[in-house]
Structures are given as C-alpha cells and as structure tokens.
Scaffold this motif. Structure first.
Motif, PDB file in Angstrom:
ATOM      1  N   LEU A  13      -4.530   7.094  11.307  1.00 16.96           N
ATOM      2  CA  LEU A  13      -4.401   8.519  11.576  1.00 16.96           C
ATOM      3  C   LEU A  13      -4.454   8.808  13.068  1.00 16.96           C
ATOM      4  CD1 LEU A  13      -4.233  11.459  10.604  1.00 16.96           C
ATOM      5  CD2 LEU A  13      -6.688  11.381  10.146  1.00 16.96           C
ATOM      6  N   SER A  14      -5.170   7.992  13.816  1.00 14.00           N
ATOM      7  CA  SER A  14      -5.199   8.149  15.268  1.00 14.00           C
ATOM      8  C   SER A  14      -3.879   7.634  15.839  1.00 14.00           C
ATOM      9  CB  SER A  14      -6.368   7.357  15.864  1.00 14.00           C
ATOM     10  OG  SER A  14      -7.611   7.900  15.447  1.00 14.00           O
ATOM     11  N   ASN A  48      -8.667  11.132   6.755  1.00 15.76           N
ATOM     12  CA  ASN A  48      -8.587   9.859   6.035  1.00 15.76           C
ATOM     13  C   ASN A  48      -9.906   9.470   5.370  1.00 15.76           C
ATOM     14  OD1 ASN A  48      -5.963   8.940   5.957  1.00 15.76           O
ATOM     15  ND2 ASN A  48      -6.091   7.838   7.900  1.00 15.76           N
ATOM     16  N   LEU A  49     -10.941  10.281   5.552  1.00 20.21           N
ATOM     17  CA  LEU A  49     -12.248   9.917   5.013  1.00 20.21           C
ATOM     18  C   LEU A  49     -12.275   9.920   3.495  1.00 20.21           C
ATOM     19  CD1 LEU A  49     -14.762  11.717   7.410  1.00 20.21           C
ATOM     20  CD2 LEU A  49     -14.027   9.323   7.421  1.00 20.21           C
ATOM     21  N   LEU A 112      -1.027   8.694  10.449  1.00 20.11           N
ATOM     22  CA  LEU A 112      -0.816   8.434   9.029  1.00 20.11           C
ATOM     23  C   LEU A 112      -2.037   8.782   8.186  1.00 20.11           C
ATOM     24  CD1 LEU A 112       0.899   4.935   9.368  1.00 20.11           C
ATOM     25  CD2 LEU A 112       1.981   7.201   9.337  1.00 20.11           C
ATOM     26  N   ILE A 113      -1.786   9.479   7.098  1.00 25.15           N
ATOM     27  CA  ILE A 113      -2.827   9.786   6.114  1.00 25.15           C
ATOM     28  C   ILE A 113      -2.570   8.909   4.889  1.00 25.15           C
ATOM     29  CG2 ILE A 113      -3.879  11.557   4.667  1.00 25.15           C
ATOM     30  CD1 ILE A 113      -2.963  13.627   6.732  1.00 25.15           C
ATOM     31  N   LYS A 123       1.934  12.597   7.006  1.00 26.89           N
ATOM     32  CA  LYS A 123       1.824  12.355   8.436  1.00 26.89           C
ATOM     33  C   LYS A 123       1.367  13.653   9.089  1.00 26.89           C
ATOM     34  CE  LYS A 123       5.401   8.780   8.532  1.00 26.89           C
ATOM     35  NZ  LYS A 123       6.696   8.333   9.123  1.00 26.89           N
ATOM     36  N   TYR A 124       0.241  13.577   9.799  1.00 28.57           N
ATOM     37  CA  TYR A 124      -0.310  14.796  10.376  1.00 28.57           C
ATOM     38  C   TYR A 124       0.589  15.276  11.508  1.00 28.57           C
ATOM     39  CZ  TYR A 124      -3.751  18.234  11.744  1.00 28.57           C
ATOM     40  OH  TYR A 124      -4.378  19.417  12.014  1.00 28.57           O
TER      41      TYR A 124
END
Length: 239
Positions: A13-14, A48-49, A112-113, A123-124
């Motif tokens: 995600l980063s 993503n947690l 990416l999620i 995708k954020y």
C-alpha cells in the motif's frame, strides 16, 4: 517475557514499497525470521490492516496495528495501537487531513490494497506520502485519545525525522520511545544528543521489501505477547 520484534514494516500500500509486500508474504517472512511480533505501518493509511487481522488469527505471530504518519512539518511518526478498531478510528482522522492529490503510480509506485489471499482488491487513488494537515503535537494528541503510542521514526536520519526537521523533541509531547535506524552509532548519537539518553530506543527495519524485515535482533521485555502489553511498555518511562 522477551520478544523479538520489527515494528516498522510497509506493505504494498505504501507507494515506495515492493508490490510483493503482501499480507501472506510479510507474515511468512516474519515467521521464517523467527519474529514474535510485527507492526504494519504504511504511509498515512491503515487500509491493509483488515487483511493482516484476518490472517493473524491462525498464525503464531502478533500483528500490531499501526501507521507511519507524515505530519504538517514533514516529520515521520510511527503510530501503534492496542486494537485494530482503534487503528481504524484513526483512519477517519487521516481521511479528513490527507491532501486530495492523486497518486502518479508511474512516478511514485503502486498503492495496493490486498485481501487475506493476497489478491489486489483496489488501488488507493490519493498520494499517501503527502503530509497531513496535522502537526506533530496534534498527531500525538489524536493517537493518545485512541490509546495508542507515538514513536518518532528514524530520528538519526537527515530527512523526515523530528530532529532533522524540528531540531529537538519537546518534553511537552511526553514521548518515551524513539526509533533509530540499524546503521545508527548509538554511542556517538547519544553523545551528540545527551538529553535523549533517557528515551527508550528501538531499532526497526523500515522494510519496504521482504528481505529487509529484521531477523531476531531487536528485543523488548513485555508482560505478555499482546498489543496492550507492547503499547504499555513503549509508553512507559525508562528507569
């Protein structure tokens, strides 16, 4: 009990992280390296947690929910929480303070999620490495309200650290723990910043790729292997 940890790991995600930093890959690598607890700390997002929470039920590894915030002063802060619900609560604060700047994946990278099967479900769209409109002091206050702990990240670096950008750590913040990098010369660093001797110093990987995740090399004494015990220890003053 003594646990081996790595409390600074980025998923895909980063935008600066590798796309294979998926939930299963991260957890399995951490297990291979013998870690007891890890924290997922993506840039300005906790999205993503959920996948990590679902996977952690059947894994012999504690997942500490977290996020790496970029403050208004462009200071990086690790924010760790006792529960996934509290981390999700912080997401509402992020959503209201993150600038509405679209991510350029060709320049910054993918955001990416994943689901718990490592499938990319979204995708954020907004650039996650932007600075929030919150100051360091405001982030500390918001995280404290959610029973979390704030740890200034990689304070020995020459950029995006509280020392490089602000010059000092205000005692008003009531910070008890700081993060230093694996390359930090602790003795010379403490000689230069004598007032930091009484702060707990933890070493994390800041992993953006699987190979960067720590081996069993950083340890923390805690009451038991739980998020609550870890947060309480990181909040406590060094005696």
């Amino acid at each position: 009990m003594r646990i081996a940890y790595d409390f600074h790991i980025h998923s895909g995600l980063s935008p600066c992280s590798c796309d294979d930093m998926s939930p299963n890959n991260i957890i399995n690598m951490a297990l291979l390296k013998g870690l007891d607890a890890i924290a997922i700390t993506d840039h300005n997002s906790t999205l993503n947690l959920g996948a990590f929470q679902q996977l952690s039920i059947n894994k012999n590894l504690l997942i500490v929910p977290g996020v790496e915030v970029t403050t208004k002063e462009e200071v990086h802060l690790l924010c760790l929480f006792e529960s996934f619900n509290n981390a999700k609560g912080f997401q509402y604060i992020i959503d209201s303070t993150l600038p509405k700047i679209n991510n350029s994946k060709s320049f910054f990278g993918n955001q990416l999620i994943y689901d718990h099967m490592d499938q990319v479900v979204d995708k954020y769209p907004l650039l996650l490495i932007s600075a929030l409109s919150l100051t360091v002091e405001e982030v500390v206050a918001e995280v404290s309200n959610l029973k979390g702990v704030v740890i200034p990240a990689h304070i020995d670096r020459k950029s995006y650290s509280i020392l490089s950008n602000l010059g000092f750590i205000s005692p008003n913040l009531k910070i008890t723990t700081v993060e230093i990098t694996t390359n930090c010369n602790i003795s010379s660093f403490q000689e230069k910043h004598k007032y930091l001797r009484n702060y707990r110093k933890i070493i994390n990987s800041d992993a953006h790729s699987l190979v960067d995740i720590l081996e069993r090399e950083s340890y923390l004494e805690v009451k038991d292997l739980s998020c609550e015990s870890i947060i309480n220890e990181l909040k406590s003053f060094v005696i």
